[in-house]
Design an enzyme around this catalytic site. Structure first.
Site, PDB file in Angstrom:
ATOM      1  N   GLN A 233     -13.681  -3.734 -18.714  1.00 46.10           N
ATOM      2  CA  GLN A 233     -13.364  -2.483 -19.410  1.00 46.10           C
ATOM      3  C   GLN A 233     -12.819  -1.438 -18.441  1.00 46.10           C
ATOM      4  O   GLN A 233     -13.245  -1.361 -17.289  1.00 46.10           O
ATOM      5  CB  GLN A 233     -14.628  -1.912 -20.073  1.00 46.10           C
ATOM      6  N   GLY A 260     -22.717  23.219  -9.372  1.00 45.09           N
ATOM      7  CA  GLY A 260     -24.127  23.035  -9.076  1.00 45.09           C
ATOM      8  C   GLY A 260     -24.447  23.501  -7.669  1.00 45.09           C
ATOM      9  O   GLY A 260     -23.601  24.014  -6.934  1.00 45.09           O
ATOM     10  N   GLU A 317     -22.479  28.429  -8.057  1.00 42.68           N
ATOM     11  CA  GLU A 317     -23.689  29.067  -7.552  1.00 42.68           C
ATOM     12  C   GLU A 317     -23.487  29.549  -6.107  1.00 42.68           C
ATOM     13  O   GLU A 317     -23.727  28.798  -5.190  1.00 42.68           O
ATOM     14  CB  GLU A 317     -24.869  28.100  -7.620  1.00 42.68           C
TER      15      GLU A 317
END
Length: 561
Positions: A233, A260, A317
């Protein structure tokens, strides 16, 4: 309350009896004829497991007012599972397509009653769920597919790139725990921004994990629909499982979260100029929304991930203030973040016009007015966000030498200065003109822990000096709810609570853990709605137990408030 999708809960250990809550069956009108397909539902439980064998029980429920004697159940089984012997019913077919009908002596399902039969089967350590189950041609769950949460609020959870590999929490566990149907949004964390200011994929350690994202071949036992990924796949791994999850739960909106704590390093560079902002956003839209994945691990290709993601979540952040020590920080981050958000909104809308869809834009925003003043022009930012998720945790933690609450709603009268609370943070946003209806309150599914803690004057260990952080299962100083729950059950810890602050903690005379249990998350959810917030967010869903009890408590509060 709406009917819950058909599911199986796996046996926890060999030859252990599994207790499964029955499906909640929708009320159906009394039938005029004897075989109303819509009057039947089916539940399944794997009742025991050993070596390569297992036992299962199937129950046919008849919610109608008429007995049903002619019923047909059709389903398949995941790779590696098959039925060996079945009793009190007639079986035909194979694992790719079984058909079960009444036994030759007949078996009527009484009005408002049930009929059950059992079987023994073989497994290869994977799932034994009944796949694509129908009864008399209708879904075994008794509904026509996804129903979604039975409320109008936002229920958002972060699912991390490393959950499956490091925490043994797979996308399929969102189904098995019932969490998928309780969520409105999933934020996939994280996507990285490169030194040259683009969204990218790599398997370089510390920079990315394309193998987990879309290269890993997920086995049947860890797959959302019980079907293993084919090694050939183009789309495998977490991305393919998220796509399957959306097929089963069309109400779900899934965004990729960028940055993050570890991957906010180059946001300032990427936001610096008009050209750099356009390049960053274009690369993110191309990679995640258009689904053009680089060919890595013999997977990927043009457009293969289209449809996985419905938006972008910005987790820088932090603009204009310190975060991870390696971050680039500039005084002009504040204005540049505003311009970057505008660029994201513009390009998402342009792509939305191409595809006749709305792509969401959200952000994770900080707890603290000083960060807001240094990094956020809220009056200009907020119109471009669908919602923002305000940090509701890590108010205190094991970087400090004194025990404290990490996610309190209001200030504890005993809390030494400086104090912080969800209430004070709410005031910081509202006083700067933010509509509470655009705010989602963050709730932790983990706790902060210290050891070497004296009991203190109240004997509960709170606000007491500590020798250092306690040892957690995956990290020093933090522990997931599912493991803290076990500590409570062991009887070695005493449970304490501050009802006003919506906090809980446990203490054994030496080690102290502050965390949110089912009561605390319910209190926080009620508080958020009472204050006009649009809902709650969870960091992170893999901290919940196998039954999804924390999210279930949140869902109950969202439905009843």
């Amino acid at each position: 309350m709406r009917a819950r999708p058909f599911r199986n809960r796996m046996a926890a250990c060999a030859a252990a009896t599994v207790l499964v809550a029955p499906l909640m069956v929708a009320a159906f009108p009394a039938a005029a004829e004897e075989t109303p397909a819509t009057g039947l539902t089916v539940t399944y439980v794997e009742s025991a497991r050993w070596n390569t064998g297992y036992s299962g029980e199937i129950v046919v429920h008849n919610a109608s007012g008429t007995p049903v004697s002619d019923w047909t159940i059709e389903f398949s089984l995941p790779d590696g599972s098959r039925i060996h012997q079945l009793w009190n019913a007639t079986l035909s077919g194979d694992p790719a397509g079984y058909t079960v009908t009444p036994p030759h002596w007949g078996a009527s399902v009484p009005a408002g009653g049930t009929y059950s039969f059992g079987f023994n089967g073989l497994h290869t350590d994977g799932s034994t769920d009944l796949v694509s189950c129908t009864v008399n041609g209708a879904p075994c769950s008794g509904d026509d597919g996804d129903t979604g949460p039975d409320h109008d609020h936002l229920s958002v959870a972060y699912y991390t790139q490393w959950s499956a590999r490091e925490r043994d929490y797979h996308v399929a566990d969102l189904v098995g725990s019932g969490s998928a149907e309780r969520l409105t949004h999933i934020q996939y964390a994280f996507g990285n921004v490169s030194a040259d200011g683009e969204c990218f994929m790599t398997d370089d350690e510390g920079e990315g994990d394309a193998l987990a994202d879309y290269g890993h071949t997920v086995p049947a036992g860890q797959s959302v629909d019980g079907v293993a990924d084919d090694p050939g796949q183009d789309l495998r791994g977490n991305f393919n499982q998220l796509l399957k999850l959306k097929e089963q739960n069309p109400h779900l909106s899934i965004s990729v979260s960028l940055g993050g704590w570890n991957w906010s390093r180059y946001f300032s560079d990427a936001a610096l100029t008009e050209e750099s902002r356009e390049r960053l956003v274009e690369s993110c839209v191309d990679l995640y929304l258009r689904g053009n994945l680089p060919e890595l691990n013999e997977a990927g290709g043009e457009g293969v991930a289209y449809g996985v993601f419905d938006g972008i979540d910005l987790d820088w952040e932090w603009p204009g203030t310190d975060g991870n020590p390696h971050n680039v920080v500039r005084p002009e981050d504040k204005e540049n973040f505003t311009a970057l958000v505008q660029e994201f909104r513009d390009q998402l809308d342009e792509f939305g016009d191409e595809t006749d869809r709305h792509f969401e834009l959200s952000a994770f925003v900080p707890a603290g007015g000083w960060r807001l003043d240094s990094g956020y022009e809220l009056d200009e930012l907020m119109p471009n966000f669908d919602f923002v998720m305000v940090q509701g945790y890590d108010y205190h933690g094991t970087w400090e030498s004194v025990t404290n609450h990490q996610s309190n709603l209001v200030t504890d009268a005993r809390d030494p200065e400086p104090v912080i609370s969800a209430e004070l943070i709410r005031d910081a946003y509202v006083s700067r003109g933010v509509d509470p209806a655009k705010i989602v309150l963050g709730i932790p599914f983990y706790g902060q822990g210290w050891t070497g803690v004296e009991a203190g004057p109240e004997g509960d260990g709170i606000f007491q000096p500590a020798a250092g952080p306690a040892r957690g299962t995956y990290a020093t100083g933090t522990e997931e709810y599912r493991f803290l729950e076990e500590k409570v059950a062991s009887g070695d810890f005493e449970l304490f609570r501050n009802e006003d602050a919506g906090t809980a903690w446990i203490y054994d005379g030496e080690t102290f853990w502050n965390y949110d249990d089912e009561i605390a998350v319910g209190q926080k959810t009620e508080w958020a709605l009472d204050n006009g917030y649009s809902g709650v967010m969870i960091w992170a869903i893999d901290g919940d137990n196998a039954q999804g009890d924390l999210l279930a408590a949140i869902d109950e509060a969202l439905r009843t408030n």
